[in-house]
Design an enzyme around this catalytic site. Structure first.
Site, short mmCIF file in Angstrom:
data_model
loop_
_atom_site.label_atom_id
_atom_site.label_comp_id
_atom_site.label_asym_id
_atom_site.label_seq_id
_atom_site.Cartn_x
_atom_site.Cartn_y
_atom_site.Cartn_z
N GLU A 59 -66.29 -1.83 22.32
CA GLU A 59 -66.40 -1.19 23.63
C GLU A 59 -66.26 0.33 23.62
OE1 GLU A 59 -63.66 -3.19 26.23
OE2 GLU A 59 -64.74 -5.07 26.13
N HIS A 118 -60.65 -1.74 17.16
CA HIS A 118 -60.41 -2.11 18.55
C HIS A 118 -59.38 -1.12 19.11
CE1 HIS A 118 -60.73 -5.60 21.58
NE2 HIS A 118 -59.97 -4.69 22.17
N TRP A 151 -61.98 -14.56 25.53
CA TRP A 151 -60.85 -13.62 25.49
C TRP A 151 -59.82 -14.07 26.50
CZ3 TRP A 151 -59.80 -9.45 22.38
CH2 TRP A 151 -58.62 -8.77 22.72
N TRP A 211 -52.84 -3.54 27.07
CA TRP A 211 -52.99 -2.08 27.18
C TRP A 211 -52.11 -1.50 28.29
CZ3 TRP A 211 -54.88 -1.24 22.67
CH2 TRP A 211 -55.83 -2.11 22.13
N GLU A 217 -66.88 -11.31 24.48
CA GLU A 217 -65.63 -11.49 25.20
C GLU A 217 -65.98 -11.93 26.60
OE1 GLU A 217 -62.80 -8.26 25.51
OE2 GLU A 217 -63.00 -7.76 23.40
C1 GBH Z 1 -61.61 -6.02 27.20
O1 GBH Z 1 -62.32 -4.98 27.83
C2 GBH Z 1 -60.89 -5.47 25.98
O2 GBH Z 1 -61.74 -5.47 24.84
C3 GBH Z 1 -59.64 -6.25 25.64
O3 GBH Z 1 -58.90 -5.55 24.68
C4 GBH Z 1 -58.84 -6.52 26.90
O4 GBH Z 1 -57.65 -7.22 26.61
C5 GBH Z 1 -59.71 -7.31 27.85
O5 GBH Z 1 -60.82 -6.53 28.20
C6 GBH Z 1 -59.03 -7.70 29.15
O6 GBH Z 1 -58.81 -6.58 29.95
O7 GBH Z 1 -58.84 -0.94 35.85
O8 GBH Z 1 -60.77 -0.18 37.09
O9 GBH Z 1 -59.79 1.23 35.40
C7 GBH Z 1 -63.03 -5.34 28.99
C8 GBH Z 1 -63.58 -4.10 29.69
C9 GBH Z 1 -62.86 -1.97 30.46
C10 GBH Z 1 -62.34 -3.89 31.71
C11 GBH Z 1 -61.77 -1.18 31.18
C12 GBH Z 1 -61.28 -3.11 32.46
C13 GBH Z 1 -60.64 -0.95 33.29
C14 GBH Z 1 -61.17 -0.86 34.70
N1 GBH Z 1 -62.52 -3.38 30.39
N2 GBH Z 1 -61.63 -1.71 32.53
S1 GBH Z 1 -60.07 -0.12 35.84
#
Ligand code: GBH
Length: 494
Positions: A173, A127, A442, A450, A392
């Site tokens: 992912e 992950h 989730w 992150w 998730e």
């Molecule tokens: C999950 O990804 C992750 O697996 C997990 O670790 C995380 O805690 C969880 O989401 C909650 O965020 O802000 O427009 O740049 C979900 C898919 C991909 C969604 C990256 C957010 C960023 C979009 N994620 N995305 S942006």
């Protein structure tokens, strides 16, 4: 959320599996303890302003030491599955080579504790926390050198834990972590691959590593196990009924989900549009590799939070591949589509910085979304794939971070209604004939989100990060999630 009367035509099949999910880097802490080596994220959290609150995950939820309490709190609510990830750099501090026995002992005890409490342990191998040394040596996923290293790590984990863990995920992912290249300039050794090509080199390594690990895993675990990887992305809806928007939606599926799902479920190779795009700079898979990739999954796992509208781009819209500053990355995979600001009247995740503007409470689209995945990748697959699992789903409560009264925080009305509506949508999909096999919420606790640090909370349990004891408290959404299975589960009991 008002109580809705039970719908008598809905129920979860008796083999439906469900639980909660988390990931090592986001919860464990103990970053320098018991022989753990650093991962890329330990370095990223030191890059000034890369994380909105400049926090680290050195302590996070302290789950490395509090896992027994965490597992008992899941068991107390009747949670069936606890899905967690292993820290590669804990098990192999140098990414390869000597195994850290303390890490093996830790995960053994964690797994045994789950079993003791009647909670099924489920493992994700990767992950996002690449051992830093592998990033520095050959660029991590940018290089195919990572393939044998990942497969060896997977073999060690399958052999150590496979007698007690039957549901495995290789990677979480790939769309997300492959689009994270390039990492912030100057903090990692420079590699010569141009930015816009980097995601596809990463993706190539992922498909090779995942599929090899799948076959190694099946030979160790046998047929009772299931192994897959977690894909992700929102449901894609055309903004208008123009054919240009319909084509943009198809390109968006191709350059996101299809990039990984078509090879694994349909053909052993990328969608035609992606093949065309990468043809000048990426080598073709060999026939042997295609065979290895096709069918390397036992069920279709998707992290399915949300939905977005897509449209053909305005002329001149620049590509966002490899452009980490683009606010919509990584959903915007090339110049051929974009997502629209249209929010469909949905409740949106916290919009400001820190924010989750990508996150729309679009649960009304979930039945169509699940059916789309089934019809596109499950039913036509020649491989062994069985059904669709939502691995998730969750929501960041707007303004939760600014609430001060514990009771206000624990009454997370938006997340609660998200889980209520989402579970009804899954039941609806099942009633309509979609083969939904399981789901994982989730997340089970607030954690290190992150680049949003601790400012954005996805937990169904609140964690007070200012208290060194890091106490956990159930939020209303946790009870709402469990309720769905009390009402519609095979164990019955309203
Ligand atoms: C999950 O990804 C992750 O697996 C997990 O670790 C995380 O805690 C969880 O989401 C909650 O965020 O802000 O427009 O740049 C979900 C898919 C991909 C969604 C990256 C957010 C960023 C979009 N994620 N995305 S942006």
């Amino acid at each position: 959320v008002p109580l809705t009367p039970k719908n008598e035509s809905w129920s979860f099949p008796s083999d439906f599996w469900w639980g909660v999910a988390g990931a090592a880097f986001q919860i464990e802490g103990a970053a320098k303890d018991e022989g753990r080596g650093p991962s890329v994220w330990d370095a990223l959290t030191r890059v000034t302003n890369h994380i909105v609150d400049n926090s680290t995950a050195d302590v996070a939820d302290n789950n490395y030491y509090m896992y027994k309490e965490d597992i008992s709190r899941l068991a107390a609510q009747g949670v069936k599955i606890y899905s967690f990830s292993l820290s590669w750099s804990r098990i192999l501090p140098f990414g390869r080579g000597p195994v850290n026995q303390q890490a093996i002992d830790h995960y053994n005890d964690l797994i045994n504790t789950c079993i003791e409490y009647g909670v099924e342990p489920s493992v994700t191998l990767y992950h996002w926390d690449t051992p830093l040394v592998l990033q520095d040596t050959y660029g991590g996923w940018l290089s195919e050198d990572i393939v044998p290293d990942f497969v060896e790590y997977a073999r060690i984990a399958f052999e150590a834990f496979g007698d007690r863990v039957s549901k495995w995920y290789t990677v979480n992912e790939p769309i997300v972590f492959c689009n994270q290249y390039p990492l912030p300039a100057q903090y990692f050794k420079n590699f010569t691959i141009p930015n816009k090509q980097q995601p596809f080199h990463c993706g190539q390594s992922v498909l090779l590593a995942h599929s090899q690990a799948y076959h190694v895993g099946k030979s160790i675990l046998g047929d009772h196990s299931s192994i897959t990887y977690k894909n992700n992305g929102g449901y894609k809806i055309p903004l208008t009924n123009s054919s240009a928007d319909a084509q943009a939606v198809q390109r968006a599926w191709d350059f996101n989900e299809g990039w990984f799902s078509d090879p694994v479920y349909l053909t052993g190779d990328y969608p035609e549009s992606v093949k065309e795009y990468v043809s000048g700079f990426l080598r073709d898979f060999t026939d042997e590799e295609k065979q290895q990739i096709l069918g390397s999954s036992d069920f279709y796992a998707h992290d399915a939070y949300t939905a977005q509208f897509y449209m053909a781009p305005d002329s001149g819209l620049d590509s966002c591949i490899g452009n980490v500053t683009h606010p919509l990355y990584p959903s915007c995979a090339n110049t051929t589509y974009t997502y629209s600001a249209e929010d469909g009247g949905w409740v949106i995740g916290p919009a400001a910085d820190p924010g989750s503007p990508w996150l729309h409470k679009a649960t009304d689209w979930v039945p169509a979304f699940l059916k789309y995945m089934q019809d596109t990748w499950v039913t036509p697959s020649p491989g062994p794939v069985k059904g669709v699992a939502v691995t998730e789903f969750g929501f960041a409560e707007p303004f939760e971070g600014s609430k001060t009264l514990l009771q206000d925080i624990l009454y997370d009305a938006v997340r609660t209604s998200y889980y209520h509506d989402y579970m009804e949508a899954i039941l609806m999909a099942i009633a309509e004939g979609t083969d939904v096999v399981g789901c994982l919420a989730w997340s089970f606790v607030d954690n290190f989100e992150w680049q949003q640090g601790y400012a954005s909370r996805f937990g169904m349990q609140y964690v007070n990060f200012s208290d060194p004891a890091l106490p956990r408290y159930y939020k209303a959404s946790f009870f709402e999630y469990i309720n769905a299975f009390k009402i519609y589960g095979s164990e019955g009991g309203d």
